[in-house]
Design a protein around this motif. Structure first.
Motif, PDB file in Angstrom:
ATOM      1  N   PHE A 104       7.689 -11.964   0.090  1.00 18.79           N
ATOM      2  CA  PHE A 104       7.869 -10.910  -0.893  1.00 18.79           C
ATOM      3  C   PHE A 104       8.059  -9.585  -0.176  1.00 18.79           C
ATOM      4  O   PHE A 104       7.343  -9.271   0.770  1.00 18.79           O
ATOM      5  N   ASN A 105       9.060  -8.823  -0.626  1.00 22.98           N
ATOM      6  CA  ASN A 105       9.340  -7.511  -0.056  1.00 22.98           C
ATOM      7  C   ASN A 105       8.855  -6.430  -1.007  1.00 22.98           C
ATOM      8  O   ASN A 105       9.169  -6.446  -2.192  1.00 22.98           O
ATOM      9  N   ASP A 106       8.076  -5.493  -0.469  1.00 23.35           N
ATOM     10  CA  ASP A 106       7.639  -4.339  -1.235  1.00 23.35           C
ATOM     11  C   ASP A 106       8.607  -3.199  -0.945  1.00 23.35           C
ATOM     12  O   ASP A 106       8.989  -2.995   0.209  1.00 23.35           O
ATOM     13  N   TYR A 107       9.036  -2.474  -1.961  1.00 21.61           N
ATOM     14  CA  TYR A 107       9.910  -1.333  -1.752  1.00 21.61           C
ATOM     15  C   TYR A 107       9.799  -0.389  -2.947  1.00 21.61           C
ATOM     16  O   TYR A 107       9.286  -0.755  -3.995  1.00 21.61           O
ATOM     17  N   THR A 108      10.251   0.824  -2.769  1.00 19.50           N
ATOM     18  CA  THR A 108      10.181   1.824  -3.823  1.00 19.50           C
ATOM     19  C   THR A 108      11.309   1.574  -4.820  1.00 19.50           C
ATOM     20  O   THR A 108      12.478   1.740  -4.490  1.00 19.50           O
TER      21      THR A 108
ATOM     22  N   THR B 149       0.608   1.602   4.165  1.00 17.29           N
ATOM     23  CA  THR B 149      -0.423   1.135   3.252  1.00 17.29           C
ATOM     24  C   THR B 149      -0.658   2.200   2.190  1.00 17.29           C
ATOM     25  O   THR B 149      -0.338   3.374   2.380  1.00 17.29           O
ATOM     26  N   SER B 150      -1.241   1.797   1.084  1.00 17.62           N
ATOM     27  CA  SER B 150      -1.531   2.757   0.012  1.00 17.62           C
ATOM     28  C   SER B 150      -2.431   3.874   0.520  1.00 17.62           C
ATOM     29  O   SER B 150      -2.209   5.046   0.212  1.00 17.62           O
TER      30      SER B 150
ATOM     31  N   THR C  55       6.680  -6.523   4.181  1.00 21.50           N
ATOM     32  CA  THR C  55       6.837  -7.874   3.648  1.00 21.50           C
ATOM     33  C   THR C  55       5.495  -8.587   3.665  1.00 21.50           C
ATOM     34  O   THR C  55       4.613  -8.288   4.464  1.00 21.50           O
ATOM     35  N   GLU C  56       5.365  -9.535   2.759  1.00 15.79           N
ATOM     36  CA  GLU C  56       4.162 -10.345   2.684  1.00 15.79           C
ATOM     37  C   GLU C  56       4.593 -11.798   2.574  1.00 15.79           C
ATOM     38  O   GLU C  56       5.398 -12.154   1.719  1.00 15.79           O
TER      39      GLU C  56
ATOM     40  N   LYS D 110      13.615  -1.438   1.510  1.00 20.94           N
ATOM     41  CA  LYS D 110      13.512  -2.902   1.442  1.00 20.94           C
ATOM     42  C   LYS D 110      13.410  -3.484   2.848  1.00 20.94           C
ATOM     43  O   LYS D 110      14.127  -3.069   3.754  1.00 20.94           O
TER      44      LYS D 110
END
Length: 97
Positions: free
Chosen positions: A59-63, A8-9, A51-52, A47
């Protein structure tokens, strides 16, 4: 108890603050940039790790990229998800083209 370990942020921010405050100081710019990228390595999101699922899909969150700024020399360093190679742009030279 240790530091938060999630992606998490909030967890990443707390770990980053601790890493920066506990790390040894750098002796020069090159060492500082190298050191900063090593700290940032701990916060890359691969990756598929985060995921959300929404009504519109998964949707995949990645750098996508990581960057370090040298404000004294006005240099901007970055690397992307596709390549670990660091790139450097001098902001003044880039603006004067």
């Amino acid at each position: 108890m240790g530091l938060p370990g999630d992606y998490t942020s909030r967890g990443r921010f707390l770990r980053a603050a601790a890493f920066v405050n506990l790390s040894l100081p750098s002796n020069n710019v090159d060492e500082g940039v190298f050191h900063a990228f090593h700290i940032l390595n701990a916060f890359d999101i691969p990756k598929g790790l985060v995921t959300e699922v929404t009504e519109h899909g998964v949707f995949n969150d990645y750098t996508i990229w990581t960057s370090v700024g040298d404000t004294k020399n006005r240099d901007y360093y970055f690397r992307t998800y596709l390549s670990p190679q660091q790139c450097k742009i001098n902001i003044i030279e880039a603006l004067n083209g």
